[in-house]
Motif scaffolding. Structure first.
Motif, PDB file in Angstrom:
ATOM      1  N   GLY A   1     -20.239  43.300  27.885  1.00 22.49           N
ATOM      2  CA  GLY A   1     -20.335  44.367  26.901  1.00 22.49           C
ATOM      3  C   GLY A   1     -19.540  45.598  27.245  1.00 22.49           C
ATOM      4  N   LYS A   2     -18.607  45.513  28.207  1.00 17.49           N
ATOM      5  CA  LYS A   2     -17.772  46.666  28.535  1.00 17.49           C
ATOM      6  C   LYS A   2     -16.322  46.366  28.206  1.00 17.49           C
ATOM      7  CE  LYS A   2     -18.318  49.474  31.823  1.00 17.49           C
ATOM      8  NZ  LYS A   2     -18.312  50.143  33.137  1.00 17.49           N
ATOM      9  N   MET A   3     -15.682  47.302  27.571  1.00 17.02           N
ATOM     10  CA  MET A   3     -14.266  47.162  27.286  1.00 17.02           C
ATOM     11  C   MET A   3     -13.467  47.477  28.549  1.00 17.02           C
ATOM     12  SD  MET A   3     -11.888  49.116  24.455  1.00 17.02           S
ATOM     13  CE  MET A   3     -12.674  48.324  23.072  1.00 17.02           C
ATOM     14  N   CYS A   4     -12.434  46.709  28.821  1.00 17.43           N
ATOM     15  CA  CYS A   4     -11.611  46.909  30.012  1.00 17.43           C
ATOM     16  C   CYS A   4     -10.720  48.136  29.844  1.00 17.43           C
ATOM     17  CB  CYS A   4     -10.745  45.683  30.281  1.00 17.43           C
ATOM     18  SG  CYS A   4     -11.691  44.191  30.663  1.00 17.43           S
TER      19      CYS A   4
ATOM     20  N   LYS B   1      -9.275  40.967  38.257  1.00 18.14           N
ATOM     21  CA  LYS B   1      -8.713  41.832  37.216  1.00 18.14           C
ATOM     22  C   LYS B   1      -9.826  42.560  36.459  1.00 18.14           C
ATOM     23  CE  LYS B   1      -5.240  40.155  35.026  1.00 18.14           C
ATOM     24  NZ  LYS B   1      -4.402  39.338  34.106  1.00 18.14           N
ATOM     25  N   ALA B   2     -10.935  41.882  36.218  1.00 18.08           N
ATOM     26  CA  ALA B   2     -12.062  42.524  35.537  1.00 18.08           C
ATOM     27  C   ALA B   2     -12.684  43.614  36.408  1.00 18.08           C
ATOM     28  CB  ALA B   2     -13.114  41.473  35.166  1.00 18.08           C
ATOM     29  N   ILE B   3     -12.789  43.356  37.715  1.00 24.95           N
ATOM     30  CA  ILE B   3     -13.330  44.379  38.621  1.00 24.95           C
ATOM     31  C   ILE B   3     -12.414  45.591  38.645  1.00 24.95           C
ATOM     32  CG2 ILE B   3     -13.947  44.873  41.012  1.00 24.95           C
ATOM     33  CD1 ILE B   3     -14.530  41.857  41.329  1.00 24.95           C
ATOM     34  N   LEU B   4     -11.106  45.342  38.725  1.00 22.75           N
ATOM     35  CA  LEU B   4     -10.142  46.438  38.753  1.00 22.75           C
ATOM     36  C   LEU B   4     -10.219  47.271  37.483  1.00 22.75           C
ATOM     37  CD1 LEU B   4      -7.655  47.926  39.936  1.00 22.75           C
ATOM     38  CD2 LEU B   4      -6.231  46.122  38.957  1.00 22.75           C
ATOM     39  N   ASN B   5     -10.402  46.606  36.338  1.00 25.04           N
ATOM     40  CA  ASN B   5     -10.456  47.308  35.057  1.00 25.04           C
ATOM     41  C   ASN B   5     -11.870  47.734  34.684  1.00 25.04           C
ATOM     42  OD1 ASN B   5      -7.676  47.274  33.546  1.00 25.04           O
ATOM     43  ND2 ASN B   5      -7.828  45.281  34.574  1.00 25.04           N
ATOM     44  N   MET B   6     -12.821  47.603  35.648  1.00 29.04           N
ATOM     45  CA  MET B   6     -14.179  48.103  35.484  1.00 29.04           C
ATOM     46  C   MET B   6     -14.875  47.515  34.261  1.00 29.04           C
ATOM     47  SD  MET B   6     -13.518  52.095  36.599  1.00 29.04           S
ATOM     48  CE  MET B   6     -15.253  52.416  36.919  1.00 29.04           C
TER      49      MET B   6
END
Length: 387
Positions: free
Chosen positions: A285-288, A275-280
């Motif tokens: 430190g990156k917001m999904c 899910k994190a990969i899909l939401n980049m």
């Protein structure tokens, strides 16, 4: 001399004998139906092409200059029967092609759940095997969420069990393709495509990327194992005893470009990694993207929430510490304009009470952290201070 030429061509014939026409002899029901569609379409088109090519040869021979028996009619210009044949036959073939293509487009929709695993064998009672696919540079990462494992460049599925693929990419667009199983489906960063398929014959089949994606594209291949249920359980057990765990840190290292990567098995996967990969937002430190869209759905980022995004890093080049510059873009308005906009918003908008969660945001129910905002002085005061 002619015999010598034939002998020179024999090695080429031997090379052609090694070709594997897997597209025309697939092992999965979806690929078989796609093969049948290709065959039907080709045969329907040949119904026009073959007679036309044959008539070209016939007319050239019949009306050659040396044939004095051919009937010469320079004033002939029309035949109702001939016009009927010329226009009706192609029209009927186009209608047949359109009907076959329209029905197959819906029946073979990759997003459509399978209603059969083979002719006469319904799939409604079988729970699909879930497989999450990530195209990396330049290898394939597969998640099995029902079993908690992950693999690199190796895929397995039980024979006669539907498989539901969820497909995405980490950087550039790729194409997920197992010719024996089904047609190719694109893998794109920040997006999820789907594919439903089934394998009906046990065996080891080739899978690869069908879309050029850079220097290591030619080595972006994997093996797909179609096995019985006992063989699949043994394959899962083999992954469970692996020494490797796919944590967030391990994934970020795996994500780096590499070529001709060997098979890897991971006995455990970090929670919600796909899910994190899909939401980049696999990087710290990156917001999904899902959180960004949730904010947009609630009306956007307010002034009081601006502090929540200040610690976040959106530029991947900043993640390795190569840049320390922080740039922010915000809208600027006077206090009077902000108060007027807030009043208009309260009077015309029904707010969604669902709390927003995400990096840097307070937990639902917790008191928000104070945000100190000092308005800029009026223009007159700024001019006085500058002087």
């Amino acid at each position: 001399m002619s015999r010598l030429r034939i002998l020179l061509l024999l090695p080429l014939v031997a090379l052609l004998g090694g070709c594997n026409f897997v597209v025309m002899n697939p092992a999965g029901d979806i690929a078989v139906q796609q093969r049948d569609l290709v065959v039907i379409s080709t045969v329907l088109m040949l119904l026009i092409i073959v007679p036309v090519m044959a008539l070209i040869v016939f007319f050239a021979w019949k009306y050659r200059q040396s044939n004095a028996d051919a009937k010469y009619e320079p004033d002939w210009d029309h035949s109702t029967h001939l016009e009927l044949v010329i226009w009706s036959m192609p029209l009927l073939i186009i209608i047949c092609l359109g009907a076959v293509t329209w029905s197959s487009t819906h029946l073979l929709d990759p997003y459509r759940r399978l209603d059969r695993i083979a002719p006469g064998n319904a799939a409604s009672l079988l729970e699909p095997l879930q497989v999450e696919v990530v195209a990396l540079d330049w290898k394939w990462l597969f998640f099995y969420p029902d079993y908690g494992i992950a693999t690199v460049n190796e895929l397995a599925a039980p024979v006669d069990r539907p498989v539901r693929f969820k497909i995405t990419a980490s950087s550039v667009m790729n194409s997920f393709y197992i010719p024996a199983l089904a047609g190719q489906i694109y893998a794109m960063p920040g997006m999820e495509t789907k594919l439903h398929a089934v394998i009906n014959k046990a065996g080891v089949y080739d899978g690869f990327s069908a879309n050029y994606s850079g220097a290591g594209f030619s080595g972006m291949r994997f093996k797909f194992h179609g096995v019985d249920q006992a063989g699949f359980d043994a394959w899962i057990a083999k992954a469970k005893v692996s020494n490797e765990t796919l944590s967030r840190e391990a994934y970020l290292d795996l994500e780096k470009p590499s070529e001709n990567v060997p098979v890897r098995l991971y006995k455990e996967v970090a929670p919600d990694l796909y899910k994190a990969i899909l939401n980049m937002c696999a990087q710290p430190g990156k917001m999904c993207m899902s959180e960004m869209m949730a904010m947009d759905a609630k009306g956007g980022l307010g002034l009081a929430s601006a502090r929540n995004i200040l610690p976040l890093k959106y530029n991947i080049s900043m993640l390795d510490g190569s840049s320390s510059t922080k740039n922010y873009v915000a809208s600027v308005c006077t206090l009077a304009e902000a108060a007027r906009e807030a009043a208009d918003h309260r009077s015309t908008t029904t707010l969604d009470p669902t709390p927003v969660t995400g990096a840097g945001l307070a937990r639902p129910g917790a008191a928000p952290a104070p945000f100190n905002f000092t308005p800029a002085p009026p223009p007159a005061e700024r001019r006085a201070s500058n002087t």
